[in-house]
Design an enzyme around this catalytic site. Structure first.
Site, PDB file in Angstrom:
ATOM      1  N   GLY A 171      -7.780 -21.007   4.207  1.00 41.33           N
ATOM      2  CA  GLY A 171      -8.675 -20.732   3.091  1.00 41.33           C
ATOM      3  C   GLY A 171     -10.048 -21.364   3.183  1.00 41.33           C
ATOM      4  O   GLY A 171     -10.889 -21.158   2.322  1.00 41.33           O
ATOM      5  N   GLU A 208     -12.790  -8.602   6.208  1.00 38.54           N
ATOM      6  CA  GLU A 208     -11.562  -7.923   5.795  1.00 38.54           C
ATOM      7  C   GLU A 208     -11.785  -7.330   4.409  1.00 38.54           C
ATOM      8  O   GLU A 208     -12.561  -7.890   3.625  1.00 38.54           O
ATOM      9  CB  GLU A 208     -10.399  -8.926   5.678  1.00 38.54           C
ATOM     10  N   HIS A 251      -5.895 -23.606  -2.290  1.00 38.48           N
ATOM     11  CA  HIS A 251      -5.179 -23.472  -1.019  1.00 38.48           C
ATOM     12  C   HIS A 251      -4.172 -24.587  -0.772  1.00 38.48           C
ATOM     13  O   HIS A 251      -3.665 -24.742   0.333  1.00 38.48           O
ATOM     14  CB  HIS A 251      -6.154 -23.334   0.150  1.00 38.48           C
ATOM     15  N   GLU A 269      -2.280 -14.572   8.580  1.00 37.45           N
ATOM     16  CA  GLU A 269      -2.345 -15.702   9.513  1.00 37.45           C
ATOM     17  C   GLU A 269      -0.945 -16.061   9.989  1.00 37.45           C
ATOM     18  O   GLU A 269       0.033 -15.766   9.300  1.00 37.45           O
ATOM     19  CB  GLU A 269      -2.898 -16.969   8.814  1.00 37.45           C
ATOM     20  N   ASN A 328       1.301 -19.490  11.139  1.00 41.47           N
ATOM     21  CA  ASN A 328       1.361 -20.948  11.257  1.00 41.47           C
ATOM     22  C   ASN A 328       2.359 -21.283  12.346  1.00 41.47           C
ATOM     23  O   ASN A 328       3.538 -20.958  12.236  1.00 41.47           O
ATOM     24  CB  ASN A 328       1.796 -21.583   9.943  1.00 41.47           C
ATOM     25  N   ARG A 357       3.928 -23.929  13.348  1.00 38.51           N
ATOM     26  CA  ARG A 357       4.482 -25.279  13.120  1.00 38.51           C
ATOM     27  C   ARG A 357       5.619 -25.193  12.115  1.00 38.51           C
ATOM     28  O   ARG A 357       5.837 -24.145  11.511  1.00 38.51           O
ATOM     29  CB  ARG A 357       3.387 -26.166  12.518  1.00 38.51           C
ATOM     30  N   VAL A 388       5.687 -27.522   5.309  1.00 32.18           N
ATOM     31  CA  VAL A 388       6.156 -28.359   4.197  1.00 32.18           C
ATOM     32  C   VAL A 388       7.356 -27.690   3.522  1.00 32.18           C
ATOM     33  O   VAL A 388       8.384 -28.314   3.269  1.00 32.18           O
ATOM     34  CB  VAL A 388       5.028 -28.563   3.162  1.00 32.18           C
TER      35      VAL A 388
END
Ligand code: MV4
Length: 440
Positions: free
Chosen positions: A164, A199, A233, A286, A288, A290, A293
Site C-alpha cells: 500500500g 491499474e 494497510h 500481490e 507475499n 513469506r 502474521v
C-alpha cells in the site's frame, strides 16, 4: 534435513518458529538487539547471539551480523519470519551462498514477486485474473492511452512498492500527469526505483488472500483469509474462511491460486493477495513470499502447522498434505497492538499487569509477559488472539469472551477498538470492505 535453525527475527513470530523447531527436534538460535536482551525468544531458544544496537538497520537488518551469528553457532538454516529481511532476495542469496538453507522461496522467485509488474505478468501468464492495467509507464503518452483503454479512476502504483505504500488515485484526466510525476518521485525516494504502472481503481474492495504451499512440482491452496478489516494497510482482524465467497466462487479462486503457485515452481509457503469487487470478481494484486502474521487462522481451520510445513519444504520434502482439504469451522484473529487509541501512535513502555485469555477455542501467540518493557524501536504488535469455533457465531462469541479476559496495564492498547468492531452490526453481519474502519 538441517539440524539448527537461526531465527532472523524477534517477537511473537520468533517464538512461533522456535516452537516449531522444538516440535521437529531441531535446535534453535535466537538473535537479538541490545534492546531485546530480556525478550522471550532469547530465553526460549537453545542458543542466543547479540547482533547489534536497537535500531533494526544495525541489528535485525544487519546481514553480515546475521551470517556471522549463524557461523559461530553452527546453524545450518535461517528462518526469516515476517517483516525485516523476509522478502529480501539479496539476503536469501547470501544465505544460500554461505551454504545455509534458506527457509523461504528461491531468490529468483522472490525477485519476480517483489516487483509488482513482473508479478502481475507471471500471474497473468498462469491464467490468474489480474486487475486491468499496464506495464511500466515510460511516457506521458502511454499514461494517456492507458486511461482511454482502462477508464477512470485508475491507481498509480510503484512496481517496487507493496503493502500500500506510494499509491495515487486519479479520478480526473487533468490530474493524471501531475500525479504520475509525484508517484515517480515518491517511488524513487521510497523504494530507490521510480518505475510506476497503472491499474483500474477498485473502489470498495474486500481484501481476500489465499494460503498456498508448493514443493516445486505440485501445489495446494489451503483456503482463503478475509483481511478487509485494516487501517492504513495494517490489518487488525483476519478470519477464515471469508463470508464473501460462495462455494462456486471459492472453488474458482482456490483453483486459480493453486495453478499459479505450481506454474511458478513455488517451493515453500506463500500468499496470493486478491481484491474482490462489488460483483464478486477477484483480481490478483500481490504475492507475499513469506509466512504471514495471520497464518494462524488458516492453521486453526485446517489443523495444519504451517511453519512445520515450511521447514519440511525447505528441507526438500515433497508436499504430503491431501490436495483437497476442507476447513473445519471458522477462526478469527485479533491483533492486539501497543498503540494510543486516539492517535494510533505506538505506545511503548512497561507492562505493569498482565492477564492473557484461554479456554476452549482460544490460542494466544505473544512474546509479552508481566513487567516486560515494550521497546520503542519495533512494530507495535503485542499479541495475536485467535478464536476457533464450529461456525462464525461461535468463533465471534469466543473471541469476545477472550478479549474481555485480556488485561494489559501500563501501556495503551487497541482492545477497545476491537470491542467496537466486534459489536458492530455490519461486522457481525459480514457486511464490510477495506474502508470499514474509516467509517467506524
Ligand atoms: C488496489 C486498490 C484498488 N484498486 N488496487 C493496498 C495495498 C496493496 N496491497 C494494494 N492496495 C490496494 N490496491 C486497485 N487496482 C485498493 C488497495 C487498497 C487496499 C487493498 C487491500 C487492503 C486494504 C486496502 C486499503 C486501501 C487500498
Amino acid at each position: 534435513m538441517f539440524k539448527k535453525v537461526l531465527i532472523a527475527n524477534r517477537g511473537e513470530i520468533a517464538l512461533r518458529v522456535i516452537r516449531a523447531c522444538r516440535d521437529l527436534g531441531l535446535r534453535s538460535v535466537a538473535v537479538h538487539s541490545t534492546a531485546d536482551a530480556d525478550a522471550l525468544h532469547v530465553r526460549f531458544a537453545d542458543e542466543k547471539v547479540c547482533i547489534g544496537p536497537p535500531p533494526s538497520r544495525q541489528s535485525y537488518l544487519n546481514i553480515p551480523a546475521l551470517i556471522s551469528a549463524a557461523e559461530v553457532t553452527g546453524a545450518d538454516a535461517i528462518h526469516p519470519g515476517y517483516g525485516f529481511l523476509a522478502e529480501n532476495a539479496e539476503f536469501a542469496e547470501v544465505v544460500q551462498k554461505c551454504g545455509l538453507t534458506w527457509i523461504g522461496p528461491q531468490p529468483h522467485v522472490m525477485r519476480t514477486m517483489g516487483d509488482k509488474v513482473s508479478a502481475r505478468q507471471a500471474m497473468e501468464a498462469a491464467g490468474v485474473p489480474v486487475v486491468p492495467g499496464t506495464p511500466i509507464i515510460e511516457t506521458d503518452r502511454q499514461a494517456e492511452e492507458a486511461i482511454e483503454r482502462i477508464g477512470l479512476p485508475v491507481i498509480i502504483k510503484a512496481t517496487g512498492g507493496g503493502g500500500g505504500r506510494g499509491m495515487k488515485i486519479v479520478d480526473e484526466p487533468r490530474r493524471l500527469l501531475t500525479q504520475l510525476a509525484a508517484a515517480r518521485s515518491e517511488a524513487q525516494a521510497g523504494f530507490n526505483n521510480p518505475a510506476v504502472y497503472l491499474e483500474r481503481y477498485i473502489g470498495r474492495p474486500r481484501h481476500i488472500e489465499v494460503q498456498v504451499l508448493g514443493d516445486g512440482q505440485s501445489a495446494i491452496a489451503l483456503g482463503e483469509r478475509e483481511c478487509s478489516i485494516q487501517r492504513r494497510h495494517q490489518k487488525l482482524i483476519e478470519e477464515a474462511p471469508s463470508v464473501a465467497l460462495d462455494d462456486a466462487r471459492r472453488v474458482e479462486l482456490l483453483r486459480a491460486a493453486r495453478k499459479a503457485t505450481a506454474a511458478i515452481g513455488y517451493r515453500t509457503v506463500g500468499t496470493l493477495e486478491f481484491l474482490l469487487d462489488e460483483n464478486k470478481q477477484f483480481f490478483f494484486i500481490e504475492m507475499n513470499t513469506r509466512i504471514q502474521v495471520e497464518h494462524t487462522v488458516t492453521e486453526a481451520v485446517f489443523g495444519v502447522d504451517l511453519v512445520r510445513e515450511q521447514m519440511r519444504l525447505a528441507a526438500g520434502d515433497p508436499l504430503h498434505l491431501p490436495a483437497e482439504m476442507r476447513p473445519r469451522g471458522h477462526a478469527i484473529e485479533l491483533r492486539i497492538n501497543a498503540e494510543d487509541p486516539v492517535t494510533f501512535a505506538p505506545s511503548p513502555g512497561t507492562i505493569t499487569a498482565l492477564n492473557l485469555p484461554g479456554g476452549i477455542g482460544i490460542r494466544v501467540d505473544t512474546h509479552i509477559y508481566a513487567h516486560y518493557r515494550v521497546p520503542p524501536f519495533y512494530d507495535s504488535l503485542l499479541a495475536k488472539l485467535i478464536a476457533h469455533g464450529d461456525n462464525r457465531n461461535v468463533a465471534l462469541a469466543r473471541v469476545r469472551r477472550a478479549l474481555d479476559e485480556v488485561v494489559v496495564e501500563g501501556i495503551k492498547t487497541n482492545c477497545d477498538l476491537h470491542r467496537r468492531v466486534l459489536s458492530h452490526p455490519d461486522f457481525i453481519g459480514g457486511r464490510f470492505d477495506t474502508h470499514f474502519l474509516e467509517r467506524l
